[in-house]
Write an enzyme that holds these catalytic residues in place. Structure first.
Site, PDB file in Angstrom:
ATOM      1  N   ASP A  33      33.289  32.006  94.266  1.00 22.22           N
ATOM      2  CA  ASP A  33      31.816  32.017  94.192  1.00 22.22           C
ATOM      3  C   ASP A  33      31.198  31.422  95.456  1.00 22.22           C
ATOM      4  OD1 ASP A  33      29.448  32.679  93.006  1.00 22.22           O
ATOM      5  OD2 ASP A  33      29.306  30.881  91.784  1.00 22.22           O
ATOM      6  N   LYS A  42      27.312  17.984  86.699  1.00 21.39           N
ATOM      7  CA  LYS A  42      27.333  19.393  86.313  1.00 21.39           C
ATOM      8  C   LYS A  42      27.798  19.498  84.868  1.00 21.39           C
ATOM      9  CE  LYS A  42      28.667  22.727  89.097  1.00 21.39           C
ATOM     10  NZ  LYS A  42      27.579  23.725  89.003  1.00 21.39           N
ATOM     11  N   GLY A  49      24.010  27.512  87.972  1.00 19.34           N
ATOM     12  CA  GLY A  49      24.834  28.588  88.482  1.00 19.34           C
ATOM     13  C   GLY A  49      25.719  29.167  87.398  1.00 19.34           C
ATOM     14  N   LEU A  68      18.653  19.812  89.032  1.00 25.00           N
ATOM     15  CA  LEU A  68      18.789  20.103  90.458  1.00 25.00           C
ATOM     16  C   LEU A  68      19.045  21.578  90.717  1.00 25.00           C
ATOM     17  CD1 LEU A  68      21.006  17.084  91.603  1.00 25.00           C
ATOM     18  CD2 LEU A  68      18.535  17.348  91.841  1.00 25.00           C
ATOM     19  N   GLY A  69      19.662  22.268  89.783  1.00 22.19           N
ATOM     20  CA  GLY A  69      19.960  23.681  89.951  1.00 22.19           C
ATOM     21  C   GLY A  69      20.894  24.159  88.859  1.00 22.19           C
ATOM     22  N   PHE A 110      28.674  28.403  86.523  1.00 19.26           N
ATOM     23  CA  PHE A 110      29.530  27.481  85.780  1.00 19.26           C
ATOM     24  C   PHE A 110      28.740  26.471  84.967  1.00 19.26           C
ATOM     25  CE2 PHE A 110      33.341  29.017  87.616  1.00 19.26           C
ATOM     26  CZ  PHE A 110      33.070  29.346  88.934  1.00 19.26           C
ATOM     27  N   GLY A 111      27.441  26.380  85.157  1.00 19.10           N
ATOM     28  CA  GLY A 111      26.664  25.419  84.389  1.00 19.10           C
ATOM     29  C   GLY A 111      25.457  24.917  85.158  1.00 19.10           C
ATOM     30  N   THR A 112      24.823  23.887  84.614  1.00 21.35           N
ATOM     31  CA  THR A 112      23.594  23.330  85.165  1.00 21.35           C
ATOM     32  C   THR A 112      23.873  21.951  85.761  1.00 21.35           C
ATOM     33  OG1 THR A 112      22.365  24.495  83.447  1.00 21.35           O
ATOM     34  CG2 THR A 112      21.198  22.783  84.654  1.00 21.35           C
ATOM     35  N   VAL A 113      23.201  21.647  86.885  1.00 13.98           N
ATOM     36  CA  VAL A 113      23.417  20.389  87.597  1.00 13.98           C
ATOM     37  C   VAL A 113      22.186  19.507  87.440  1.00 13.98           C
ATOM     38  CG1 VAL A 113      24.004  19.318  89.805  1.00 13.98           C
ATOM     39  CG2 VAL A 113      24.849  21.599  89.266  1.00 13.98           C
TER      40      VAL A 113
END
Length: 839
Positions: free
Chosen positions: A630, A532, A513, A510-511, A515-518
């Protein structure tokens, strides 16, 4: 007078040989052969070459295509035309003495020709831009750029007369400036551009809004850095249609546009000499919505994250069992049916209907009527009812049917078949002769069955407890089953294996950032969630659980709810509620795939206000103040009602303290423009840092532009600086998103409040910025707002990908921020007054 030194004959000869190598052209009478892949016609700097490549996919026996290829062997044009005609190992490409370029098979039969035999062609050149040119000495007679196949490269002119083709699919640009994908030159299944038909509901022909721009001769260009843009002399600047995901990264990389055989248009990148290509952008994000992808009567669905093709039912069979994409056919045709035809009911299925089919094939009737009317009509072969309360029904005339099936679809489709549809066979009955005994004493059988079941369950439970009671994770498992009841509101503890299964092994991204991947997940209770996968977590098990418990204790309608977590070894994952409409950035900024996603002003203002309330709760209403660290549009998610919910709060505390500065610097590239000056000045970060980030987001919500954008429209100034100048000059309407109708849809009083609040929030001094509670009051109109002073442009640091560059950037940022540190420390904590309450 001293005599001039004469050049050496050997040096002259060497220069002449070098010059002839650089400018040498291919003369008529030269040939290339399929059985000699090393023989090519190369461009001067060897970036491109003409030669034979193995067919893709490989065949047996092997076949070859004559193609212009980028260094390494990635084809950008083929002599076989739109179908990439392949020849056997005896094939050849002849540049004949007449000036004609001809591709022949091993038998000598011509399969393609440039048809330039009588045009005076005297030479052939392969340019460093990838263009294959036939010249007559003074002018170009024929070029591959003027006869494209399925690809386009940078520097290639692509106007309304050019078309990319791949099988039945074609891509072009219209006179109105629209990029279009078509099937069989008739069905337009994708469009994007200056005058695109934007559908609020892609299945409702009445929801079409057309944007019109007068163009004279639009053309499409792909820049080498990965920008696909539309140009016209009536446009002040080129309109960007798409970005490559590796935009402006790396060197010696070719980015090219290609229409693939699956009907999707993609931007690929290929590193020089690699011979491989990587997808960087796709026009149609849902492959199953490409018309005809699974052939006639084929149904497209997904296996994990990959599209697969199948037939509607056992009444059909594949046309080619070796290739399911060639479609299906009825086992018994309707005309040959010995009895009456009936309608096969297909749940969660839709037959794709695109222009120009809308005008003649759309009706507003009930679900049963949609089925029956098609059954009795000789001109109807199938029908689709959206089944969503709109009453929309699509009739499909005999011809070509392209289907899409998904459990998420509410639509229901019907297709004519011969005779009744046979249901699955029922299990065969056994012991029929003993049925009388069941009727006489059923309680005996029930007693025996229940007793046996309870005994087995007790035995299994006892064995499980005996063998697992001393295992270290036994307590965690017990807690997991207790938490599943949700009685206490505590987060559910998932195992890593459960989340692997729920996310289909982390397939649907989904995306991502800082802090990690979702990933998208479907939990065991069929609830859709977002998982996440955290990165850079160094905390111990106990500390991690405490921080997760803190996050779960925050409950607010404008915060994304944390459902549960996973903590197994090095695996740290968080499970959140799923936000149907994604993140705010996909609606604000006009990027690829988002040209039709436009929020009106009322919705934008409510999102801004809801976001402010969510941050206020984190700062001022929680037991402990939670600094987000953030805030940006990507972390503001929208549910099905477009209610704003802040995500990723509390995650900053999960990152190991000794790595916190490094993570922040590393993420500057992803969130530049939202970091408060104190981040880069090595000063304490407080809740006022979130206020600065929110101010930038608020300004973007009003303008629909990234705050760090610099363009001719902003006089090449940072957008926030330019916006303040427009505000001071009384041109507040210039700041508002140009896609909104200011005179009709926009409340200018709300705009004025939002713009002034944003300028207060992005003040350089933290003490000048308001608390988030005051921000909410100012937006609501409860407090009057004084004119804000001019915000300073925040320093920006360019961060490279290696640690040494990070260290250098940190050092330079700290040095440049030394004066600012002095001014911060001497400034009074009261700061400048922001607002006064209304009388």
């Amino acid at each position: 007078m001293a005599s001039q030194p004469q050049p050496q004959p050997q040096l002259l000869l060497l220069l002449l040989l070098l010059l002839s190598t650089i400018t040498a052209a291919i003369n008529p009478g030269t040939s290339l052969y399929a059985n000699n892949s090393k023989q090519t016609w190369a461009s001067p700097n060897s970036t491109y070459s003409m030669g034979f490549l193995p067919a893709d996919p490989p065949t047996s026996p092997p076949t070859f295509i004559a193609a212009v290829a980028y260094a390494g062997g990635v084809s950008i044009w083929s002599a076989g035309g739109i179908n990439n005609i392949a020849v056997d190992s005896g094939g050849a490409l002849h540049f004949e003495s007449t000036g004609n370029l001809r591709l022949v098979n091993g038998s000598g039969a011509a399969v393609w020709s440039s048809d330039t035999g009588d045009l005076g062609v005297s030479s052939l050149d392969v340019g460093d831009d990838g263009n294959l040119v036939l010249n007559n000495g003074s002018a170009t007679v024929w070029s591959s750029f003027d006869h494209p196949t399925d690809s386009m490269v940078p520097s290639q002119n692509f106007n309304i007369s050019k078309v990319l083709r791949s099988g039945l699919y074609s891509f072009g640009i219209t006179k109105m400036g629209n990029l279009t994908l078509k099937w069989n030159n008739s069905i337009e299944y994708w469009t994007q551009g200056l005058n695109s038909s934007i559908r609020n509901n892609p299945w409702d022909p009445k929801s079409v809004v057309t944007i019109t721009t007068n163009l004279s001769s639009p053309s499409l260009a792909l820049q080498s850095i990965g920008i696909l843009s539309i140009s016209d002399r009536n446009l002040p600047t080129a309109a960007i249609a798409a970005y490559s995901s590796d935009y402006a990264e790396g060197s010696d990389i070719l980015r090219f546009l290609k229409l693939d055989s699956d009907g999707n248009l993609r931007i690929y990148s290929s590193a020089r000499g690699s011979g491989t290509k990587t997808e960087r952008w796709a026009a149609v994000t849902d492959q199953c919505q490409v018309f005809g992808y699974c052939g006639d009567m084929g149904i497209c669905s997904y296996n994990d994250s990959f599209p697969v093709c199948g037939c509607p039912s056992q009444n059909f069979e594949l046309v080619d069992p070796k290739d399911s994409r060639k479609g299906c056919k009825r086992k018994v045709e309707i005309d040959d049916c010995p009895g009456n035809a009936t309608m096969l009911d297909l749940e969660h299925t839709r037959f794709l209907t695109y222009p120009p089919e809308y005008q003649a094939q759309v009706f507003f009737v009930g679900i049963s009527t949609c089925r029956l009317n098609c059954l009795v009509s000789g001109s109807c072969d199938a029908s689709t009812s959206l089944s969503d309360g709109t009453g929309l029904c699509f009739y499909k005339t005999p011809g070509f049917l392209s289907g899409y099936s998904s459990p998420a679809m509410s639509s229901r489709s019907y297709i004519k078949v011969c005779g009744s549809v046979s249901p699955n066979p029922l299990p065969s009955s056994q012991n029929v002769g003993n049925s009388k005994k069941w009727k006489i004493r059923p309680w005996i059988v029930a007693f025996v069955v229940l007793t046996t079941l309870f005994s087995l369950m007790a035995l299994e439970g006892g064995l499980w407890w005996w063998f697992c009671r001393n295992r270290p994770n036994f307590g965690g498992l017990s807690a997991h089953y207790a938490l599943l009841e949700y009685a206490s509101g505590a987060p559910v503890q998932f195992s890593y294996k459960e989340l692997q299964h729920a996310t289909k092994r982390f397939k649907e991204k989904l995306g991502s950032g800082g802090f990690g991947t979702v990933y998208r997940a479907v939990l065991s209770n069929k609830t859709v969630a977002a998982v996440k996968q955290l990165e850079g977590i160094e905390q111990g098990e106990k500390q991690f659980r405490m921080e997760v418990a803190t996050i779960c204790s925050t409950h607010h309608m404008n915060l994304v709810r944390l459902v549960g977590f996973c903590s197994e070894g090095r695996h740290r994952l968080l499970v959140y509620e799923f936000m149907k409409n994604g993140s705010l950035d996909s609606f604000l900024f006009n990027t690829e795939g988002n040209s039709g996603r436009l929020l009106n002003w009322e919705c934008r203002f409510n999102i801004a206000l809801g976001t402010a309330r969510g941050i206020t709760y984190l700062h001022e209403e929680c037991r402990d103040c939670i600094v987000h660290c953030d805030i940006k549009p990507e972390n503001i998610l929208l549910n099905e009602n477009y209610c704003a919910k802040v995500s990723d709060f509390g995650l900053a505390k999960l990152i190991d303290a000794k790595d916190h500065r490094y993570r922040t610097l590393k993420s500057v590239r992803g969130t530049r423009g939202y970091l408060a000056p104190e981040w880069l000045a090595n000063l304490p970060v407080t809740s006022k840092s979130d206020v600065y980030s929110y101010g930038m987001v608020l300004l973007e919500t009003v303008s629909g532009k990234r705050n760090f954008e610099v363009s001719a429209e902003t006089n090449h100034k940072k957008f926030s600086v330019w916006a303040y100048e427009e505000f001071m000059n009384g041109n507040i309407q210039n700041i508002v998103d140009k896609r909104l109708v200011v005179d009709q849809d926009v409340d200018m009083d709300q705009v004025m409040r939002a713009v002034q609040v944003s300028f207060w929030c992005i003040q350089d001094q933290p003490s000048h910025r308001p608390m988030m509670g005051k921000v909410v009051q100012m937006l609501e109109g409860i407090m009057e707002i004084e004119r804000p002073p001019a915000p300073k442009a925040a320093p920006e640091v360019s961060i490279s990908r290696n640690a040494s560059s990070n260290a250098s950037a940190l050092s330079s940022a700290a040095t440049s921020a030394a004066p600012a540190q002095s001014s911060f420390s001497s400034f009074q904590t009261t700061g400048t007054p922001l607002a006064s309450e209304k009388a």
